[in-house]
Design a protein around this motif. Sequence first.
Motif, PDB file in Angstrom:
ATOM      1  N   PRO A  12      60.905  -6.169  35.906  1.00 14.93           N
ATOM      2  CA  PRO A  12      60.473  -7.562  35.797  1.00 14.93           C
ATOM      3  C   PRO A  12      59.219  -7.862  36.605  1.00 14.93           C
ATOM      4  CG  PRO A  12      62.396  -7.375  37.220  1.00 14.93           C
ATOM      5  CD  PRO A  12      62.182  -6.025  36.614  1.00 14.93           C
ATOM      6  N   SER A  13      58.970  -7.076  37.674  1.00 16.65           N
ATOM      7  CA  SER A  13      57.795  -7.265  38.523  1.00 16.65           C
ATOM      8  C   SER A  13      57.510  -5.936  39.216  1.00 16.65           C
ATOM      9  CB  SER A  13      58.049  -8.359  39.559  1.00 16.65           C
ATOM     10  OG  SER A  13      58.995  -7.925  40.528  1.00 16.65           O
ATOM     11  N   ILE A  14      56.522  -5.944  40.115  1.00 13.65           N
ATOM     12  CA  ILE A  14      56.202  -4.711  40.826  1.00 13.65           C
ATOM     13  C   ILE A  14      57.029  -4.565  42.101  1.00 13.65           C
ATOM     14  CG2 ILE A  14      53.870  -4.595  39.893  1.00 13.65           C
ATOM     15  CD1 ILE A  14      52.861  -5.675  42.577  1.00 13.65           C
ATOM     16  N   SER A  15      57.891  -5.538  42.401  1.00 16.27           N
ATOM     17  CA  SER A  15      58.722  -5.470  43.599  1.00 16.27           C
ATOM     18  C   SER A  15      59.618  -4.232  43.549  1.00 16.27           C
ATOM     19  CB  SER A  15      59.588  -6.732  43.717  1.00 16.27           C
ATOM     20  OG  SER A  15      60.446  -6.653  44.833  1.00 16.27           O
ATOM     21  N   ALA A  33      64.458  14.269  30.112  1.00 13.28           N
ATOM     22  CA  ALA A  33      64.795  13.052  29.377  1.00 13.28           C
ATOM     23  C   ALA A  33      63.586  12.138  29.175  1.00 13.28           C
ATOM     24  CB  ALA A  33      65.893  12.300  30.124  1.00 13.28           C
ATOM     25  N   HIS A  34      63.799  11.093  28.391  1.00 14.41           N
ATOM     26  CA  HIS A  34      62.764  10.089  28.141  1.00 14.41           C
ATOM     27  C   HIS A  34      63.030   8.863  29.010  1.00 14.41           C
ATOM     28  CE1 HIS A  34      59.690   7.809  26.085  1.00 14.41           C
ATOM     29  NE2 HIS A  34      60.548   6.818  25.932  1.00 14.41           N
ATOM     30  N   LEU A  35      61.998   8.426  29.728  1.00 13.50           N
ATOM     31  CA  LEU A  35      62.070   7.239  30.575  1.00 13.50           C
ATOM     32  C   LEU A  35      61.392   6.090  29.839  1.00 13.50           C
ATOM     33  CD1 LEU A  35      62.775   6.008  33.384  1.00 13.50           C
ATOM     34  CD2 LEU A  35      60.484   6.723  34.132  1.00 13.50           C
ATOM     35  N   ALA A  36      62.185   5.120  29.404  1.00 12.95           N
ATOM     36  CA  ALA A  36      61.663   3.983  28.646  1.00 12.95           C
ATOM     37  C   ALA A  36      61.503   2.796  29.586  1.00 12.95           C
ATOM     38  CB  ALA A  36      62.610   3.638  27.499  1.00 12.95           C
ATOM     39  N   VAL A  37      60.257   2.521  29.978  1.00 13.14           N
ATOM     40  CA  VAL A  37      59.978   1.402  30.878  1.00 13.14           C
ATOM     41  C   VAL A  37      59.796   0.141  30.045  1.00 13.14           C
ATOM     42  CG1 VAL A  37      58.443   0.506  32.667  1.00 13.14           C
ATOM     43  CG2 VAL A  37      58.911   2.969  32.537  1.00 13.14           C
ATOM     44  N   LEU A  38      60.507  -0.908  30.425  1.00 12.73           N
ATOM     45  CA  LEU A  38      60.518  -2.151  29.647  1.00 12.73           C
ATOM     46  C   LEU A  38      60.190  -3.330  30.550  1.00 12.73           C
ATOM     47  CD1 LEU A  38      61.277  -3.826  27.074  1.00 12.73           C
ATOM     48  CD2 LEU A  38      63.633  -3.822  27.936  1.00 12.73           C
ATOM     49  N   HIS A  39      59.206  -4.128  30.140  1.00 13.07           N
ATOM     50  CA  HIS A  39      58.911  -5.376  30.836  1.00 13.07           C
ATOM     51  C   HIS A  39      59.215  -6.530  29.895  1.00 13.07           C
ATOM     52  CE1 HIS A  39      57.044  -8.327  33.453  1.00 13.07           C
ATOM     53  NE2 HIS A  39      56.320  -8.746  32.437  1.00 13.07           N
ATOM     54  N   VAL A  40      60.135  -7.384  30.303  1.00  8.50           N
ATOM     55  CA  VAL A  40      60.465  -8.570  29.515  1.00  8.50           C
ATOM     56  C   VAL A  40      59.619  -9.720  30.041  1.00  8.50           C
ATOM     57  CG1 VAL A  40      62.262 -10.182  28.808  1.00  8.50           C
ATOM     58  CG2 VAL A  40      62.804  -7.755  29.103  1.00  8.50           C
ATOM     59  N   ARG A  41      58.743 -10.226  29.191  1.00  5.10           N
ATOM     60  CA  ARG A  41      57.822 -11.292  29.588  1.00  5.10           C
ATOM     61  C   ARG A  41      58.369 -12.644  29.128  1.00  5.10           C
ATOM     62  NH1 ARG A  41      51.304 -11.788  28.278  1.00  5.10           N
ATOM     63  NH2 ARG A  41      51.099 -13.932  29.067  1.00  5.10           N
ATOM     64  N   PRO A  42      58.726 -13.516  30.062  1.00  4.70           N
ATOM     65  CA  PRO A  42      59.237 -14.836  29.683  1.00  4.70           C
ATOM     66  C   PRO A  42      58.179 -15.619  28.920  1.00  4.70           C
ATOM     67  CG  PRO A  42      59.641 -14.386  32.013  1.00  4.70           C
ATOM     68  CD  PRO A  42      58.690 -13.327  31.521  1.00  4.70           C
ATOM     69  N   ALA A  75      53.067  -9.323  33.983  1.00  9.55           N
ATOM     70  CA  ALA A  75      52.902  -8.298  32.951  1.00  9.55           C
ATOM     71  C   ALA A  75      51.713  -7.399  33.269  1.00  9.55           C
ATOM     72  CB  ALA A  75      52.722  -8.949  31.580  1.00  9.55           C
ATOM     73  N   HIS A  76      50.607  -8.001  33.727  1.00 11.21           N
ATOM     74  CA  HIS A  76      49.411  -7.223  34.075  1.00 11.21           C
ATOM     75  C   HIS A  76      49.696  -6.296  35.253  1.00 11.21           C
ATOM     76  CE1 HIS A  76      45.681  -6.543  36.397  1.00 11.21           C
ATOM     77  NE2 HIS A  76      45.124  -6.394  35.200  1.00 11.21           N
ATOM     78  N   ASP A  77      50.347  -6.825  36.285  1.00 15.86           N
ATOM     79  CA  ASP A  77      50.615  -6.031  37.488  1.00 15.86           C
ATOM     80  C   ASP A  77      51.557  -4.863  37.197  1.00 15.86           C
ATOM     81  OD1 ASP A  77      49.005  -7.767  38.858  1.00 15.86           O
ATOM     82  OD2 ASP A  77      50.626  -8.832  39.876  1.00 15.86           O
ATOM     83  N   VAL A  78      52.597  -5.116  36.389  1.00 12.45           N
ATOM     84  CA  VAL A  78      53.549  -4.052  36.052  1.00 12.45           C
ATOM     85  C   VAL A  78      52.858  -2.955  35.247  1.00 12.45           C
ATOM     86  CG1 VAL A  78      55.614  -3.499  34.701  1.00 12.45           C
ATOM     87  CG2 VAL A  78      55.612  -5.495  36.194  1.00 12.45           C
ATOM     88  N   PHE A 110      56.077   2.728  27.597  1.00 11.36           N
ATOM     89  CA  PHE A 110      56.007   1.382  28.180  1.00 11.36           C
ATOM     90  C   PHE A 110      56.005   0.364  27.047  1.00 11.36           C
ATOM     91  CE2 PHE A 110      53.886  -2.393  29.759  1.00 11.36           C
ATOM     92  CZ  PHE A 110      54.446  -2.568  31.015  1.00 11.36           C
ATOM     93  N   LYS A 111      56.833  -0.661  27.199  1.00 11.48           N
ATOM     94  CA  LYS A 111      56.907  -1.691  26.170  1.00 11.48           C
ATOM     95  C   LYS A 111      57.061  -3.054  26.822  1.00 11.48           C
ATOM     96  CE  LYS A 111      60.618  -1.857  23.491  1.00 11.48           C
ATOM     97  NZ  LYS A 111      61.567  -1.552  22.390  1.00 11.48           N
ATOM     98  N   VAL A 112      56.371  -4.049  26.248  1.00  8.98           N
ATOM     99  CA  VAL A 112      56.506  -5.438  26.681  1.00  8.98           C
ATOM    100  C   VAL A 112      57.164  -6.221  25.556  1.00  8.98           C
ATOM    101  CG1 VAL A 112      55.309  -7.532  27.405  1.00  8.98           C
ATOM    102  CG2 VAL A 112      54.488  -5.314  28.181  1.00  8.98           C
ATOM    103  N   VAL A 113      58.198  -6.957  25.895  1.00  5.61           N
ATOM    104  CA  VAL A 113      58.907  -7.783  24.919  1.00  5.61           C
ATOM    105  C   VAL A 113      59.004  -9.203  25.465  1.00  5.61           C
ATOM    106  CG1 VAL A 113      61.056  -8.120  23.647  1.00  5.61           C
ATOM    107  CG2 VAL A 113      60.263  -5.804  24.141  1.00  5.61           C
ATOM    108  N   ARG A 114      58.756 -10.181  24.631  1.00  5.84           N
ATOM    109  CA  ARG A 114      58.900 -11.574  25.064  1.00  5.84           C
ATOM    110  C   ARG A 114      60.329 -12.055  24.836  1.00  5.84           C
ATOM    111  NH1 ARG A 114      54.994 -15.315  26.356  1.00  5.84           N
ATOM    112  NH2 ARG A 114      52.825 -14.592  26.280  1.00  5.84           N
ATOM    113  N   GLY A 115      60.843 -12.795  25.796  1.00  8.78           N
ATOM    114  CA  GLY A 115      62.195 -13.317  25.671  1.00  8.78           C
ATOM    115  C   GLY A 115      62.828 -13.496  27.030  1.00  8.78           C
ATOM    116  N   THR A 116      64.142 -13.435  27.065  1.00  9.45           N
ATOM    117  CA  THR A 116      64.881 -13.572  28.316  1.00  9.45           C
ATOM    118  C   THR A 116      65.546 -12.247  28.660  1.00  9.45           C
ATOM    119  OG1 THR A 116      66.862 -14.351  27.157  1.00  9.45           O
ATOM    120  CG2 THR A 116      65.316 -16.031  27.932  1.00  9.45           C
TER     121      THR A 116
END
Length: 292
Positions: A12-15, A33-42, A75-78, A110-116
């Motif tokens: 969710p952030s770089i924290s 294995a495959h590491l799927a990094v996901l950022h959910v952008r509100p 989203a930019h920072d992540v 790396f994937k960005v998805v909008r939602g909650t």
Amino acid sequence: MKDVRKILLPMPSISNGEAALTRGYNFALRFGAHLAVLHVRPDGRDIAPLAGEGLSGAMVEDLMRTAEHESARHAHDVRALFDKFVAEHPDLVLVSGHDPIPMTGPSVSFKVVRGTEADIIPSQARLSDFTLVPHPDSGEEISSSETLHAVLFDSGRPVVMASRTPPKGLIKRVCIGWNGTAESSAALHGALAWAATAEAVRVLHCDDYQRRGPSAKEVLEYLAIHGIKADAVEFPPVDRDVGKGLLAACKDFDADMLAMGAYSHSRLRQLILGGVTRHVLEHADIAVLMSR
């Protein structure tokens, strides 16, 4: 679960993000294995129904713009942190878009998805072998972390909480917290992937922690069937706190990972009165695998 092929890492952030990426890289390397990094952008527009009465249209629009600005910044920072990490680890195969995931060797996407987060992350986790979450140590109580609990309660899959700081090397020493419950059984099964190749495995049990179910001795017999040699140690509570005693026993063993069931009692009860799960979430400084 001995065969790990896909790991979900919501960020969710770089924290604490670098520590989580490092742990995820180690896991991907270990299991090929495959590491799927996901950022959910509100979506800033989602704030409008929550604004309540008494706010003018201009005030609501201002809140939406602020929320959208924060969303874009996170989203930019992540993405910047992700790109930097991948550049520093050329042995990771970067998979973009709809490219097929390699069947062998470590890879990352790396994937960005909008939602909650509460909706999207558990859904994505259901088709992952486990979900790795950054340590949610960001000024709020860890026991209230939405991402971690959404995966625990709504995905049906194990969750691993990364440590606060980047780990050094692979997981070699595994502790399994056992109390006979269905939750601890699920965690035991999830931990087989690490226990099968660990240099040492220990089952930790305590009379004050035990519920109705199989004993620690029976757990050793089960592990032996899987070709895993382990020992069992009964640990005492520390200051009448089972969670504190469990973490002390992990430290005595020099463990890299603790696997345990989560919330054998209700989450509400543990939030109000405290409990083993809550103590471990808030005080563990090693990777923690939890299952429900």
